[in-house]
Write a protein that holds these residues in place. Structure first.
Motif, short mmCIF file in Angstrom:
data_model
loop_
_atom_site.label_atom_id
_atom_site.label_comp_id
_atom_site.label_asym_id
_atom_site.label_seq_id
_atom_site.Cartn_x
_atom_site.Cartn_y
_atom_site.Cartn_z
N TYR A 46 -0.94 -40.69 -48.67
CA TYR A 46 -0.20 -41.27 -49.86
C TYR A 46 1.16 -40.84 -50.11
O TYR A 46 1.84 -41.37 -50.92
CB TYR A 46 -1.04 -41.44 -50.95
N THR A 47 1.58 -39.71 -49.68
CA THR A 47 2.74 -38.89 -49.71
C THR A 47 3.89 -39.35 -48.75
O THR A 47 3.55 -39.28 -47.63
CB THR A 47 2.70 -37.52 -49.78
N VAL A 48 4.97 -39.64 -49.24
CA VAL A 48 6.07 -40.03 -48.43
C VAL A 48 7.31 -39.41 -48.73
O VAL A 48 7.77 -38.89 -50.00
CB VAL A 48 6.43 -41.56 -48.68
N THR A 49 7.99 -38.73 -47.68
CA THR A 49 9.14 -38.06 -47.79
C THR A 49 10.36 -38.92 -47.19
O THR A 49 10.19 -39.18 -45.88
CB THR A 49 9.18 -36.68 -47.14
N VAL A 50 11.08 -39.20 -47.72
CA VAL A 50 12.50 -39.93 -47.05
C VAL A 50 13.54 -39.04 -46.82
O VAL A 50 13.98 -38.36 -47.78
CB VAL A 50 12.83 -41.24 -47.81
N ASP A 51 14.33 -39.10 -45.70
CA ASP A 51 15.22 -38.10 -45.46
C ASP A 51 16.51 -38.95 -45.18
O ASP A 51 16.64 -39.93 -44.27
CB ASP A 51 14.97 -37.29 -44.12
N ALA A 52 17.78 -38.63 -45.94
CA ALA A 52 18.78 -39.37 -45.66
C ALA A 52 19.72 -38.81 -44.76
O ALA A 52 21.09 -39.11 -44.65
CB ALA A 52 19.46 -39.70 -47.04
N ALA A 53 19.36 -37.49 -43.78
CA ALA A 53 20.41 -36.75 -43.16
C ALA A 53 21.12 -37.53 -42.13
O ALA A 53 22.10 -37.32 -41.64
CB ALA A 53 19.53 -35.57 -42.40
N GLY A 54 20.60 -38.64 -41.71
CA GLY A 54 21.12 -39.63 -40.69
C GLY A 54 22.28 -40.52 -41.24
O GLY A 54 22.98 -41.21 -40.55
N SER A 55 22.66 -40.37 -42.71
CA SER A 55 23.73 -41.14 -43.11
C SER A 55 24.99 -40.43 -42.74
O SER A 55 25.04 -39.30 -42.60
CB SER A 55 23.62 -41.17 -44.72
N SER A 56 25.84 -41.61 -42.53
CA SER A 56 27.29 -41.02 -42.23
C SER A 56 28.46 -41.09 -43.07
O SER A 56 28.17 -41.98 -44.25
CB SER A 56 27.59 -41.77 -40.96
N GLY A 57 29.46 -40.50 -42.90
CA GLY A 57 30.55 -40.17 -43.91
C GLY A 57 30.57 -39.02 -44.83
O GLY A 57 29.64 -38.17 -44.53
N ASN A 58 31.53 -38.77 -45.50
CA ASN A 58 31.67 -37.54 -46.12
C ASN A 58 31.08 -37.71 -47.59
O ASN A 58 31.66 -37.99 -48.68
CB ASN A 58 33.14 -37.43 -46.45
N ILE A 59 29.56 -37.41 -47.43
CA ILE A 59 28.82 -37.96 -48.46
C ILE A 59 28.80 -36.78 -49.53
O ILE A 59 28.47 -35.70 -49.09
CB ILE A 59 27.40 -38.49 -48.25
N LYS A 60 28.95 -37.02 -50.76
CA LYS A 60 28.53 -36.06 -51.73
C LYS A 60 27.42 -36.48 -52.65
O LYS A 60 27.06 -35.51 -53.59
CB LYS A 60 29.87 -35.91 -52.68
#
Length: 816
Positions: A481-495
């Motif tokens: 039931y536990t979900v971890t979502v990872d945004a490391a694949g996002s692009s751009g100079n993200i802050k």
């Protein structure tokens, strides 16, 4: 099965609006490569186990840690086999890949430097600056550097050269070296605590001289070159100009950070050393990293990709060499990394000669010529790379050729441009360089831009009129039931990262607006949920995406009586079969209710596989007594897989039906693009499909009459990484005409609609399909109403990130 006519709802006027230009990238499966014996790099998922603890393998030790990507370098000794695990790579990877806390484990691969021969025929060119040998570097004239110097000659941007080191005492380089002001020279102390002792000009990651209290390696701070490759590159970037000595670089003065990751006089490069060098460059303010090396063909090191991707958080731009095998990276054999990675902080560079052609040379005594690699989707632009004059060891100068020499021309122009526009992001710098090339025939169709670097055009270019904002990408990791979502694949100079879900109703934790590039949530009940991600970059621009996740009904869900990897597909069809752990999971032999309630463990398995004939009789073809095995069915037909299980006192049985169709023609390895149409990381998905005319055998190319009835069928063997994910199935086709090709797509009702060939506008044929290992797809059944040639494509688009995977070779139908 669809029965609409392909053209029955589509007029020619509508078709004319669908014409557009589109491209696909061929991708290939990775294979084993040379690596450091006994060394592995492990990346961890978000987990309760700390990275410092390491995996539990007897005889294993942690050599180095990469905290920015949550990974570590592991040494496994031969004695590890005594701890129940063999020391060969396949055994170790197999053993550790089952750990839920480990995202991946891979060997510490060895990279290849783009070696270049010394040439003896200096070209005759016009002279620049007052440096006596400046005219020998013809490449500066070719990229119009002298005109660019009217605006800017020097750079304050730090350029890291990850290579064989740099001769920082060279008279033409000493004044252009980056200096670490936080370090005291030659005192034998790591004054700034960055893991390198006496690192005044950079660091040598090939020489470990000790370990700190936390068992982290301490490296030598002396990145002196012992080969000349790195020194030659440094001179192209920033050999001091107007000093009356030697040659001149793209920058008359600069800040070269020397990072030595190539040892044994240019013959040994480890991924772990390169990753450590990238981390050092990021920590110490580098904005550009020059990479004149590559992984062996068809080898994709996730660790290196993660490190490059992580560096873009600091706005670092990588300039990478295309390689020197004189081949097309998109179609000839295997891709080459890092040049083939679709990361937006990479500029990939081909090498050109004096005539603006891709450089090419025959090597005496070697049957294999050397020359620049190229690729319409993999390689961005060209730059001078043949007979380039620059600095070498012993305070000398010489000529070298190769894409290694082309790369620093681009790195040098990037640093000049960034010095003029220090407020720009890496994406603005990259976009300006690519948009300002000189178009040349030899690069048209062989590179993304079709052009060669022009420093003057770049330096005089205004800020890009439109800069694409950040792109949000989320990848889910689901355990019960536990979900971890990872945004490391996002692009751009993200802050900034913002996550949102209906947690108050559906989840245990009550955090309303979680932040950070990872987010973990535990849901209360089964279902399909949407988790929204919003990313914001340094310029305040935002982008949103949604991760769709599906959680099970019971944590954990008990296995079925018979678990089959697939129950339909074309011959030969391989099926992985798994039996139950308890008798209770199967139905009873008779009406005895006690059987159904039994929790007895299975003591004996009895499998029977039989093939049905036209009268319903089933003739056995195979038997098995194992709890888990794999069978390959070689011919088409309907098969019954029967299982009887025995406990100590009870028995039960179950059966499933498998439909195997006539083999479909092979359509090749899938090609992939992201939502914007950019090429993505290679996939192992394969495609098959064809046309059956009047119930005959399937063919990938047929000629039919308008009154022929046909069935068009496809089959996808899905990349294991994509199995279980939600995807939209898509179908589209090309209809060539004398005026150009017309394109259309099929909607969910099988109705053709005009299409502009942009992945973002491609409608789904079947929505929200949970991908199986083998995914059959009925494309069309009926007759056609217009003559002509039809080329049919199909595939799937992952809902979590928009990746589109389609067949490279179409099903072709010629209609008379």
């Amino acid at each position: 099965m669809k029965s609409k006519h392909f053209f029955s709802r589509l007029t020619l006027t509508q078709l004319l609006f669908s014409v557009c230009i589109f491209g696909l990238v061929t991708t290939t499966e990775t294979k084993a490569a040379d690596a450091v014996e006994g060394q592995f790099i492990i990346k961890y998922r978000p987990c309760d186990k700390p990275i410092d603890s390491g995996p539990e393998i007897p005889g294993a030790s942690v050599l180095s840690k990469f905290p920015s990507i949550n990974a570590q370098l592991l040494q496994v000794s031969q004695s590890s086999s005594r701890g129940g695990i063999d020391s060969d790579p396949e055994s170790i990877i197999s053993k550790l890949s089952g750990d839920p806390c480990i995202e991946y484990i891979e060997p510490n691969y060895l990279l290849t430097m783009d070696e270049t021969p010394i040439l003896s025929m200096p070209p005759t060119l016009r002279k620049q600056s007052n440096d006596p040998d400046s005219s020998k570097n013809w490449g500066l004239a070719q990229i119009y550097a002298e005109q660019a110097w009217d605006v800017q000659t020097a750079s304050s941007v730090i350029i890291a050269v990850i290579d064989t080191g740099v001769d920082y005492t060279h008279p033409d380089l000493k004044a252009s070296m980056w200096v670490n002001l936080a370090e005291i020279s030659d005192d034998g102390i790591d004054n700034d605590g960055n893991g390198c002792i006496d690192d005044v000009y950079g660091c040598d990651f090939t020489e470990i001289i000790g370990y700190d209290a936390g068992k982290n390696p301490i490296y030598s701070g002396n990145p002196m070159d012992d080969h000349s490759h790195g020194t030659h590159i440094a001179g192209i970037i920033a050999a001091v100009g107007n000093n009356g000595v030697g040659s001149v670089g793209v920058n008359w003065s600069g800040k070269i950070m020397a990072l030595k990751a190539v040892s044994e006089k240019g013959t040994h490069i480890e991924v772990s050393d390169v990753v450590s060098a990238i981390a050092y460059a990021k920590l110490n303010g580098a904005k550009i990293i020059n990479c004149s090396w590559h992984l062996p063909d068809d080898t994709e090191a996730s660790t290196l990709s993660d490190a490059i991707n992580d560096a873009k958080k600091a706005g670092i731009l990588f300039v990478v060499a295309a390689g020197n095998e004189a081949r097309d990276l998109d179609v000839d054999g295997s891709p080459q990394y890092p040049v083939s990675w679709p990361l937006d902080n990479i500029i990939s560079v081909a090498g050109t000669d004096h005539e603006d052609k891709l450089y090419y040379s025959l090597n005496p005594g070697n049957d294999h010529p050397s020359g620049s690699n190229y690729g319409l989707f993999s390689v961005d632009l060209g730059a001078p790379g043949a007979e380039i004059y620059s600095t070498v060891l012993n305070h000398g100068y010489d000529y070298l050729s190769g894409t290694s020499m082309a790369t620093p021309f681009v790195a040098g122009v990037a640093s000049l441009l960034w010095s003029v526009h220090p407020e720009w992001t890496y994406r603005q710098v990259k976009e300006t360089i690519l948009a300002s090339v000189d178009k040349v025939p030899a690069l048209e169709g062989n590179t993304v831009t079709g052009g060669r670097l022009n420093a003057n055009n770049a330096i005089h270019s205004p800020p890009p009129p439109t800069i694409e904002g950040p792109i949000a990408v989320c990848t889910p990791f689901i355990k019960d039931y536990t979900v971890t979502v990872d945004a490391a694949g996002s692009s751009g100079n993200i802050k900034d990262y913002r996550w949102k879900t209906a947690m108050a109703i559906d989840a245990v934790n009550e955090e309303k607006s979680p932040t950070g590039d990872k987010f973990t949530v535990t849901f209360k009940k089964e279902g399909t949920y949407s988790i929204d991600l919003t990313v914001t970059d340094e310029e305040g621009r935002s982008n949103e995406t949604t991760c769709t996740v599906k959680v099970p009904s019971e944590p954990p869900r008990p296995p079925q009586c018979i678990t089959a990897s697939t129950t339909e597909g074309s011959a030969p069809l391989s099926i992985h079969l798994v039996g139950p752990q308890s008798v209770k999971q199967c139905g009873p032999i008779d009406s005895d209710e006690a059987v159904a309630k039994s929790d007895e463990a299975v003591a004996k398995y009895a499998w029977e596989i039989c093939k049905q004939d036209r009268y319903g009789s089933c003739s056995p073809i195979s038997f098995n007594d194992k709890g888990e095995f794999e069978i390959t069915i070689e011919s088409s037909g309907t098969y019954i897989i029967k299982l009887k299980v025995d406990g100590n006192s009870q028995s039960a049985k179950h059966e499933i039906t498998v439909n195997v169709t006539t083999p479909l023609p092979n359509l090749g390895l899938g090609v992939g693009n992201d939502f914007a149409g950019n090429p993505v990381v290679p996939t192992t998905t394969t495609f098959a499909g064809g046309v059956s005319v009047g119930g005959g055998d399937y063919q990938s190319s047929v000629t039919i009459n308008l009154d022929d009835s046909v069935t068009v069928t496809g089959e996808i063997k899905v990349d294991p990484k994509h199995v279980g994910q939600l995807a939209d199935m898509v179908v589209y086709a090309e209809f060539p005409t004398p005026e150009g090709s017309l394109w259309f797509m099929l909607d969910k009702d099988g109705i053709p609609l005009g299409w502009d060939r942009r992945p973002a506008t491609l409608m789904f044929f079947k929505p929200q399909v949970e991908l199986k290992a083998v995914q059959p797809l009925s494309l069309y059944n009926g007759k056609f109403v217009l003559p002509g040639t039809l080329r049919v494509f199909f595939g799937y688009r992952l809902q979590q990130n928009g990746t589109l995977i389609t067949n490279p070779n179409p099903i072709e139908i010629s209609i008379k």
